[in-house]
Design a protein around this motif. Structure first.
Motif, PDB file in Angstrom:
ATOM      1  N   ILE A   1      61.873  23.482  80.163  1.00  0.00           N
ATOM      2  CA  ILE A   1      60.806  24.250  80.830  1.00  0.00           C
ATOM      3  C   ILE A   1      60.642  25.586  80.099  1.00  0.00           C
ATOM      4  CG2 ILE A   1      60.075  25.367  82.975  1.00  0.00           C
ATOM      5  CD1 ILE A   1      61.735  23.298  84.479  1.00  0.00           C
ATOM      6  N   SER A   2      59.406  25.941  79.803  1.00  0.00           N
ATOM      7  CA  SER A   2      59.132  27.169  79.058  1.00  0.00           C
ATOM      8  C   SER A   2      58.152  28.055  79.825  1.00  0.00           C
ATOM      9  CB  SER A   2      58.551  26.823  77.686  1.00  0.00           C
ATOM     10  OG  SER A   2      58.250  27.997  76.963  1.00  0.00           O
ATOM     11  N   ILE A   3      58.488  29.325  79.911  1.00  0.00           N
ATOM     12  CA  ILE A   3      57.626  30.317  80.569  1.00  0.00           C
ATOM     13  C   ILE A   3      57.321  31.424  79.565  1.00  0.00           C
ATOM     14  CG2 ILE A   3      57.430  32.025  82.422  1.00  0.00           C
ATOM     15  CD1 ILE A   3      57.523  29.337  83.625  1.00  0.00           C
ATOM     16  N   ARG A   4      56.052  31.810  79.472  1.00  0.00           N
ATOM     17  CA  ARG A   4      55.645  32.935  78.609  1.00  0.00           C
ATOM     18  C   ARG A   4      54.880  33.941  79.455  1.00  0.00           C
ATOM     19  NH1 ARG A   4      54.802  32.309  73.057  1.00  0.00           N
ATOM     20  NH2 ARG A   4      52.724  33.237  73.219  1.00  0.00           N
ATOM     21  N   HIS A   5      55.119  35.191  79.196  1.00  0.00           N
ATOM     22  CA  HIS A   5      54.337  36.221  79.884  1.00  0.00           C
ATOM     23  C   HIS A   5      54.193  37.432  78.972  1.00  0.00           C
ATOM     24  CE1 HIS A   5      57.637  39.041  80.722  1.00  0.00           C
ATOM     25  NE2 HIS A   5      58.379  38.001  81.052  1.00  0.00           N
ATOM     26  N   PRO A   6      53.156  38.263  79.181  1.00  0.00           N
ATOM     27  CA  PRO A   6      52.968  39.438  78.332  1.00  0.00           C
ATOM     28  C   PRO A   6      54.103  40.430  78.514  1.00  0.00           C
ATOM     29  CG  PRO A   6      51.470  39.514  80.212  1.00  0.00           C
ATOM     30  CD  PRO A   6      52.118  38.155  80.225  1.00  0.00           C
ATOM     31  N   ALA A   7      54.535  41.023  77.409  1.00  0.00           N
ATOM     32  CA  ALA A   7      55.600  42.035  77.455  1.00  0.00           C
ATOM     33  C   ALA A   7      55.288  43.091  76.404  1.00  0.00           C
ATOM     34  CB  ALA A   7      56.967  41.397  77.215  1.00  0.00           C
ATOM     35  N   ARG A   8      54.186  43.771  76.610  1.00  0.00           N
ATOM     36  CA  ARG A   8      53.773  44.828  75.672  1.00  0.00           C
ATOM     37  C   ARG A   8      54.236  46.173  76.228  1.00  0.00           C
ATOM     38  NH1 ARG A   8      49.367  43.543  71.937  1.00  0.00           N
ATOM     39  NH2 ARG A   8      48.908  41.315  72.085  1.00  0.00           N
ATOM     40  N   PHE A   9      55.176  46.772  75.551  1.00  0.00           N
ATOM     41  CA  PHE A   9      55.726  48.041  76.019  1.00  0.00           C
ATOM     42  C   PHE A   9      56.128  48.899  74.827  1.00  0.00           C
ATOM     43  CE2 PHE A   9      58.954  44.712  76.003  1.00  0.00           C
ATOM     44  CZ  PHE A   9      59.894  45.224  75.120  1.00  0.00           C
ATOM     45  N   VAL A  10      56.263  50.182  75.090  1.00  0.00           N
ATOM     46  CA  VAL A  10      56.794  51.104  74.082  1.00  0.00           C
ATOM     47  C   VAL A  10      58.309  51.147  74.279  1.00  0.00           C
ATOM     48  CG1 VAL A  10      56.857  53.487  73.264  1.00  0.00           C
ATOM     49  CG2 VAL A  10      54.677  52.468  73.987  1.00  0.00           C
ATOM     50  N   LEU A  11      59.043  50.736  73.262  1.00  0.00           N
ATOM     51  CA  LEU A  11      60.504  50.719  73.351  1.00  0.00           C
ATOM     52  C   LEU A  11      61.051  52.072  72.903  1.00  0.00           C
ATOM     53  CD1 LEU A  11      63.108  49.134  73.870  1.00  0.00           C
ATOM     54  CD2 LEU A  11      63.023  48.375  71.484  1.00  0.00           C
ATOM     55  N   VAL A  12      61.783  52.717  73.790  1.00  0.00           N
ATOM     56  CA  VAL A  12      62.399  54.007  73.473  1.00  0.00           C
ATOM     57  C   VAL A  12      63.905  53.872  73.651  1.00  0.00           C
ATOM     58  CG1 VAL A  12      62.535  56.464  74.029  1.00  0.00           C
ATOM     59  CG2 VAL A  12      60.347  55.262  74.243  1.00  0.00           C
ATOM     60  N   GLY A  13      64.638  54.158  72.601  1.00  0.00           N
ATOM     61  CA  GLY A  13      66.091  54.128  72.668  1.00  0.00           C
ATOM     62  C   GLY A  13      66.644  55.500  72.376  1.00  0.00           C
ATOM     63  N   SER A  14      67.766  55.826  72.981  1.00  0.00           N
ATOM     64  CA  SER A  14      68.416  57.101  72.676  1.00  0.00           C
ATOM     65  C   SER A  14      69.908  56.873  72.560  1.00  0.00           C
ATOM     66  CB  SER A  14      68.110  58.154  73.750  1.00  0.00           C
ATOM     67  OG  SER A  14      68.682  57.782  74.998  1.00  0.00           O
ATOM     68  N   GLY A  15      70.558  57.759  71.845  1.00  0.00           N
ATOM     69  CA  GLY A  15      71.996  57.613  71.676  1.00  0.00           C
ATOM     70  C   GLY A  15      72.600  58.794  70.954  1.00  0.00           C
ATOM     71  N   ASN A  16      73.925  58.819  70.943  1.00  0.00           N
ATOM     72  CA  ASN A  16      74.681  59.851  70.245  1.00  0.00           C
ATOM     73  C   ASN A  16      75.347  59.194  69.036  1.00  0.00           C
ATOM     74  OD1 ASN A  16      76.556  61.756  69.364  1.00  0.00           O
ATOM     75  ND2 ASN A  16      77.012  62.481  71.430  1.00  0.00           N
ATOM     76  N   PRO A  17      75.044  59.662  67.812  1.00  0.00           N
ATOM     77  CA  PRO A  17      75.605  59.015  66.622  1.00  0.00           C
ATOM     78  C   PRO A  17      77.129  59.009  66.582  1.00  0.00           C
ATOM     79  CG  PRO A  17      74.527  61.107  66.071  1.00  0.00           C
ATOM     80  CD  PRO A  17      74.170  60.793  67.477  1.00  0.00           C
ATOM     81  N   GLU A  18      77.767  59.908  67.341  1.00  0.00           N
ATOM     82  CA  GLU A  18      79.228  59.923  67.377  1.00  0.00           C
ATOM     83  C   GLU A  18      79.795  58.678  68.052  1.00  0.00           C
ATOM     84  OE1 GLU A  18      80.414  63.493  69.317  1.00  0.00           O
ATOM     85  OE2 GLU A  18      79.676  64.810  67.725  1.00  0.00           O
ATOM     86  N   GLU A  19      78.961  57.988  68.857  1.00  0.00           N
ATOM     87  CA  GLU A  19      79.415  56.804  69.589  1.00  0.00           C
ATOM     88  C   GLU A  19      79.078  55.508  68.860  1.00  0.00           C
ATOM     89  OE1 GLU A  19      77.384  57.483  73.222  1.00  0.00           O
ATOM     90  OE2 GLU A  19      78.819  58.964  73.964  1.00  0.00           O
ATOM     91  N   GLY A  20      78.678  55.623  67.599  1.00  0.00           N
ATOM     92  CA  GLY A  20      78.361  54.441  66.803  1.00  0.00           C
ATOM     93  C   GLY A  20      76.893  54.374  66.448  1.00  0.00           C
ATOM     94  N   GLU A  21      76.584  53.748  65.315  1.00  0.00           N
ATOM     95  CA  GLU A  21      75.209  53.647  64.843  1.00  0.00           C
ATOM     96  C   GLU A  21      74.682  52.231  65.027  1.00  0.00           C
ATOM     97  OE1 GLU A  21      74.894  54.986  60.857  1.00  0.00           O
ATOM     98  OE2 GLU A  21      75.425  57.062  61.326  1.00  0.00           O
TER      99      GLU A  21
END
Length: 352
Positions: free
Chosen positions: A177-197
């Motif tokens: 069974i396959s389901i498709r739906h729209p997923a258009r979003f702006v992806l924003v990620g944040s992080g501290n480089p001291e915790e890994g890249e």
């Protein structure tokens, strides 16, 4: 019956001091989502989460089809769920409501089912219908998906997010069974480089990458503390103080979104962008595309019709710095390296 408390005002975007590169990158992605999102790396306590929430509060309400779990656009077919599209084609009148732009936080411990959604196989087999429970990607459609500490997220989840962000569609398959739906979003990620890249191939999928640093200027630090304290004491009054600035910026964004399709970039500039990416040894063409998209978005934001070399210069570092190959012996900052090559190719003067 007790009264429902009004939502607490969010710190105004217009009141955020400093971090200009981060603010500009977020605004450009709102104007032109094809840029592909923003990766924000920097010290703790530099206003990353505050700025993202302030951006959403700044944006105008969007029209959505009532009771649709995918925030379907009542007019644009590519932003509609399959059910809404069929209703539209049958000529049904779609009831429309206006809501704030969705901001979905992705918790680090989320499962793939929670992110993508789940199919109820038992119900599908017994009742013959596609029983689907939408996930976070469905809620984020037409909005912003925010992943704090993205460098600590499981790699397979990052792959799922980036694939959906690139295609604008989420596909869930189980037991045939396959389901498709729209997923258009702006992806924003944040992080501290001291915790890994992030792995380079994943970092490359973010349209822009910005660095935020702790403010060193004493006067600016005092101003930031005062503004934050004033907001905490009386958020409603503080928000009122910035009402005119917020509305002016909101109108600029709306105008920029409308103007974007009329902005032009010359063949000469496009050739220079290609030469810059080539000299920097950027893999693939994603860097060329993002630099074109972001330069056009900046031009639209500033209410002009034609992209200039200075526009390209202003967005080049966040568009390209994370696409350079890592050289452990390299002593030159990646942002400086981008600007050095750009200014030579475009014949611009070196910064003093």
């Amino acid at each position: 019956m007790s009264a429902i408390a009004a939502p607490r005002p969010v710190f105004p975007f217009s009141a955020i001091i400093g971090q200009e590169e981060m603010k500009l990158a977020l605004l450009l992605n709102v104007i032109e989502p094809r840029i592909g999102g923003v990766m924000i790396m920097g010290d703790r306590g530099t206003g990353k989460s505050t700025t993202i929430r302030a951006l959403v509060d700044l944006l105008p309400l969007i029209a959505v089809v009532k009771d649709d779990p995918y925030n379907s656009d009542p007019e644009r077919y590519e932003l509609m769920s399959e059910e809404v599209r069929l209703r539209k084609q049958r000529g049904e009148t779609l009831e429309v409501v206006y809501r704030p732009l969705p901001l979905v936080d992705l918790p680090l411990g989320a499962t793939e089912d929670r992110v993508c959604g789940t199919i109820d196989i038992e119900k599908a087999l017994s009742e013959g219908i596609k029983a689907f429970e939408p996930g976070l990607l469905a809620k984020a459609n037409r909005g912003i998906l925010y992943v704090d500490e993205v460098n600590l997220l499981d790699d397979h989840l990052v792959d799922v997010l980036l694939d959906a962000a690139a295609s604008g569609v989420n596909t869930v398959e189980r037991e045939g069974i396959s389901i498709r739906h729209p997923a258009r979003f702006v992806l924003v990620g944040s992080g501290n480089p001291e915790e890994g890249e992030l792995r380079p191939q994943l970092l490359d999928r973010f349209g822009m990458s910005v660095e935020v640093h702790t403010v060193k200027n004493p006067r600016q630090r005092v101003q930031i503390v005062r503004e934050r304290s004033t907001f905490e004491e009386d958020p409603v009054h503080f928000h009122q103080k910035y009402k005119d600035q917020q509305e002016a910026l909101r109108q600029r964004l709306v105008c920029a979104q409308k103007k974007l399709s009329h902005v032009t970039i010359s063949d000469e500039l496009q050739l220079q962008i290609a030469e810059i990416c080539g000299e920097l040894d950027v893999d693939g063409l994603r860097g060329d595309l993002v630099l074109n998209f972001s330069a056009r978005a900046l031009t639209a934001l500033e209410e002009r019709d034609t992209v200039t070399a200075q526009d390209v210069e202003r967005v080049a570092v966040p568009s390209l710095r994370h696409r350079l190959r890592k050289d452990p012996l390299e002593t030159i900052d990646s942002g400086y390296k981008v600007l050095k090559v750009l200014r030579r190719v475009m014949g611009l003067p070196e910064a003093s």
